[in-house]
Design a protein around this motif. Structure first.
Motif, PDB file in Angstrom:
ATOM      1  N   GLY A  87       0.820  -1.213   0.000  1.00  0.00           N
ATOM      2  CA  GLY A  87       0.000   0.000   0.000  1.00  0.00           C
ATOM      3  C   GLY A  87       0.850   1.257   0.000  1.00  0.00           C
ATOM      4  N   THR A  88       2.123   1.121  -0.403  1.00  0.00           N
ATOM      5  CA  THR A  88       2.980   2.309  -0.435  1.00  0.00           C
ATOM      6  C   THR A  88       2.954   2.986  -1.806  1.00  0.00           C
ATOM      7  N   GLU A 102       0.419   4.052  -3.632  1.00  0.00           N
ATOM      8  CA  GLU A 102      -0.476   5.214  -3.702  1.00  0.00           C
ATOM      9  C   GLU A 102       0.188   6.462  -3.133  1.00  0.00           C
ATOM     10  N   THR A 103       0.825   6.308  -1.976  1.00  0.00           N
ATOM     11  CA  THR A 103       1.444   7.484  -1.357  1.00  0.00           C
ATOM     12  C   THR A 103       2.613   7.980  -2.199  1.00  0.00           C
ATOM     13  N   LEU A 104       3.308   7.039  -2.825  1.00  0.00           N
ATOM     14  CA  LEU A 104       4.425   7.427  -3.689  1.00  0.00           C
ATOM     15  C   LEU A 104       3.907   8.200  -4.904  1.00  0.00           C
ATOM     16  N   LEU A 105       2.773   7.751  -5.431  1.00  0.00           N
ATOM     17  CA  LEU A 105       2.203   8.429  -6.610  1.00  0.00           C
ATOM     18  C   LEU A 105       1.577   9.777  -6.245  1.00  0.00           C
ATOM     19  N   SER A 106       1.322   9.995  -4.954  1.00  0.00           N
ATOM     20  CA  SER A 106       0.728  11.278  -4.562  1.00  0.00           C
ATOM     21  C   SER A 106       1.801  12.345  -4.331  1.00  0.00           C
ATOM     22  N   THR A 107       3.067  12.002  -4.553  1.00  0.00           N
ATOM     23  CA  THR A 107       4.139  13.012  -4.450  1.00  0.00           C
ATOM     24  C   THR A 107       4.324  13.674  -5.826  1.00  0.00           C
TER      25      THR A 107
END
Lengths: 277, 397
Positions: free
Chosen positions: B216-217, B219-224
């Motif tokens: 689940g990492t 999504e957060t990576l793509l939100s940068t």
């Protein structure tokens, strides 16, 4: 001189408009092409291979307020939030975050956005310091700002004690704190929470709710999706009820409460969903 | 570029802390050959020594004939002769491993020899791999006896024994020793590093794509603000480097294995070490670069499509079989670098390495190999990039 004043006034008006509505969602629709296997899984009996996740959604969110997106599982909340966070492109319609278009100015949007989900994972083999530094670097934070923000967040969340331990060895509560620090390290103007308390214990969930209150109090725009009724009353300033990809209600939460035809929030929610064709 | 470096450094650090990757990338390729050579050589040596020093139990049914053979057998310290036997008993004892061999002479053996005919003898043994040396030793005894009879016959007839040699052939192999050894191990070397290149990069490829999804990492990576292509390039760089590192370490392991094998003849060792010239090393290393990129492209693409770590693992394992086929073809005798084989991925690397090691100078064909490998490597990267920007791939649940 006169022209300069006029330009300045126009700039301030534009800025105010932008600030007034940090998130503007206009007529957003998102469809997915279904594979044969996916079609079977979703029990889509129609001949079409298209699944409409969200359909014609329009709303706006203001700074210093928490906009709650309430809907059952599969209502389209996550898809909508992924569109807001520029991870997905809308099939139709447009979204502006802080005045920037999520399709054409995606990097500018992401620079101003913090994104946190309930199933957010962390890198087990990194330490909290390394992880937060990684995200600060990805957000292009200068070193002095990174150190200032990190120290402030680590102090408030009590991360200093385990800042240099591998994340894989931390408890779930500690991990959630690290996750919060990761989301807030670049001090975003807009924070998106996608079911952030899902699967958490009461104490950790409370920490998230406190974070949402903090964000609101510091003037950030918060969009919060949930299917847990008790959390809605705790945080909401504005509310949108979403079901099968469509908005069933959108407006001030206080107004929603005053117009309720059922005794409880839960009852009202079920009543609204029941009216859905 | 800065973002690529940020992602690369983070993934590199993360990967080097993964025990599975370290084992596949460093430990296995480095220790496999020294251990394999050390253990197999020691076991082989011990077996040979045992078989050589073992006293042979030989049964002889001579009907009072061939006294020379009997004397010969009795005169050897490494032979225990058993004579009071019937043919059936002797055969049974051989089958039961109580006898190593049984010689049964014809009753008129001496008469046949005296009348210048062929003496006949039946030799019974049980063929097993571990009995190879024992059979060889018994055949040596028979050969010695045959030679003794032949000399006796030629002396009696007053003839020169060289009369039976009707053709004298003087063989000279004009291949250099380097070429001969390259033919022997030249195919084996690329086979090893091709496999390790894919094997080493497998875990990072799974972890950095399917693993990221599962944790689940992603999504957060793509939100940068990092662009997807830059994120991919950072990950791609790590998988490529790990594959390259693994292949290089496997060669180093092979080198160490050869160096530390005490039983390898010095001349052979010298020739092998002579193949590790700076020019050859650089040329082979340059072949490894596009190979590692190709490996990273294929493995990351497959991993990206998978939903979970396990799914990626089960899809990538059969890929090894696909890789082994062209690498194995390079080992086939008669398979050489030509314009057409220079275009076939993996096989071209295998054949070119063989040719480089043998010191064959063919710049035109090498250029074709480098060019085609480079093109295929870039295509694999483009293919992977196409996957990484697609919503359907990233959010496949």
């Amino acid at each position: 001189m006169g022209i300069a004043i006029c330009e300045s006034v126009r700039f301030v008006v534009r800025l105010n408009e932008r600030v007034r509505h940090m998130i503007e969602v206009q007529n957003v629709t998102k469809t997915f092409r279904l594979s044969r296997a996916r079609k079977r899984e979703t029990e889509n009996r129609s001949r079409e291979n298209i699944l409409t996740a969200v359909s014609g959604l329009s709303f706006s969110c203001r700074p210093g307020r928490v906009f709650t997106l309430l809907g059952p599982n599969g209502a389209g909340k996550t898809t909508l939030l992924r569109i807001l966070a520029t991870m997905m492109r809308p099939t139709a319609g447009s979204v502006r975050v802080c005045g920037f278009d999520t399709v054409h100015q995606a990097a500018e949007v992401r620079r101003r956005l913090g994104f946190m989900t309930g199933d957010t994972g962390l890198y087990d083999r990194l330490t909290p310091t390394e992880l937060v530094r990684y995200y600060a670097d990805l957000f292009g934070l200068p070193r002095d700002r990174y150190l200032e923000n990190r120290d402030s967040l680590f102090g408030r969340l009590g991360i200093h004690d385990f800042a240099d331990r591998r994340i894989g060895k931390l408890s779930s509560g500690m991990k959630q704190k690290v996750s919060i620090a990761r989301t807030m390290i670049h001090d975003p103007e807009v924070v998106v929470f996608d079911e952030p308390t899902a699967g958490l214990d009461v104490i950790t969930a409370r920490a998230i709710i406190d974070l949402i209150h903090d964000c609101r109090d510091t003037g950030k725009t918060v969009i919060f999706s949930t299917h847990i009724m008790s959390e809605v009353s705790l945080v909401s300033d504005d509310l949108a009820v979403i079901h099968r990809g469509r908005l069933r209600y959108c407006g001030d939460f206080k107004a929603f409460r005053s117009q309720m035809r059922s005794d409880s929030l839960e009852g009202e929610f079920i009543r609204i969903l029941g009216e859905t064709p | 570029m800065k973002t690529i470096l940020i992602v690369f450094l983070k993934e590199w650090k993360d990967t080097l802390r993964d025990r599975r990757t370290l084992i596949a990338m460093i430990v296995v390729p480095l220790l496999l050959f020294p251990l394999l050579f050390g253990i197999s050589s020691r076991m082989f040596k011990a077996q040979v020594e045992t078989a050589r020093s073992k006293t042979l139990r030989i049964g002889l049914i001579s009907y009072g004939q061939a006294s020379g053979l009997r004397e010969m057998l009795l005169g050897r310290e490494d032979v225990y002769l058993i004579e009071e036997l019937t043919v059936d008993e002797g055969k049974r004892l051989v089958r039961e491993d109580s006898l190593n061999g049984l010689f049964v002479l014809v009753p008129d053996f001496d008469q046949r020899i005296e009348t210048l005919r062929q003496g006949a003898l039946a030799f019974y043994y049980k063929s097993k791999e571990r009995h190879g040396i024992e059979i060889l030793r018994m055949n040596e005894i028979l050969d010695a006896y045959r030679e003794r009879l032949r000399r006796k016959r030629f002396d009696a007839l007053r003839l020169d024994i060289s009369l039976i040699e009707t053709l004298a052939v003087e063989e000279t192999n004009l291949s250099t020793q380097k070429e001969q050894i390259a033919n022997m191990i030249g195919g084996f070397l690329p086979y090893i590093f091709i496999i390790f290149c894919f094997m080493g990069g497998m875990y990072p490829a799974i972890d950095l794509a399917a693993g990221e999804k599962e944790r689940g990492t992603l999504e957060t990576l793509l939100s940068t603000p990092a662009r997807r292509f830059h994120i991919l390039m950072g990950k791609f760089g790590v998988v490529t480097l790990v594959g390259l590192g693994s292949a290089t370490i496997s060669i180093l392991g092979l080198y160490l294995g050869i160096r530390t094998d005490p039983d390898l003849p010095q001349e052979f060792l010298k020739s092998i070490l002579g193949m590790f010239e700076v020019r050859s090393i650089i040329m082979v290393f340059l072949l490894l670069v596009p190979l590692s990129v190709l490996s990273a492209g294929i493995q990351l693409s497959i991993s990206m499509l998978a939903k979970t770590f396990k799914e990626a693992q089960s899809q990538l394992t059969p890929l090894m079989m696909v890789v082994i086929v062209p690498a194995f073809l390079g080992l086939m005798p008669g398979m050489e670098l030509s314009f057409w084989t220079a275009l076939i991925p993996i096989l071209n690397v295998s054949l070119a390495t063989k040719a480089i090691i043998a010191g064959v100078s063919n710049p035109g064909l090498y250029a074709v190999v480098y060019f085609s490998s480079g093109v295929i490597a870039v295509l694999s990267l483009a293919f992977c990039a196409r996957f990484f920007v697609r919503e359907e791939t990233l959010f496949r649940t």
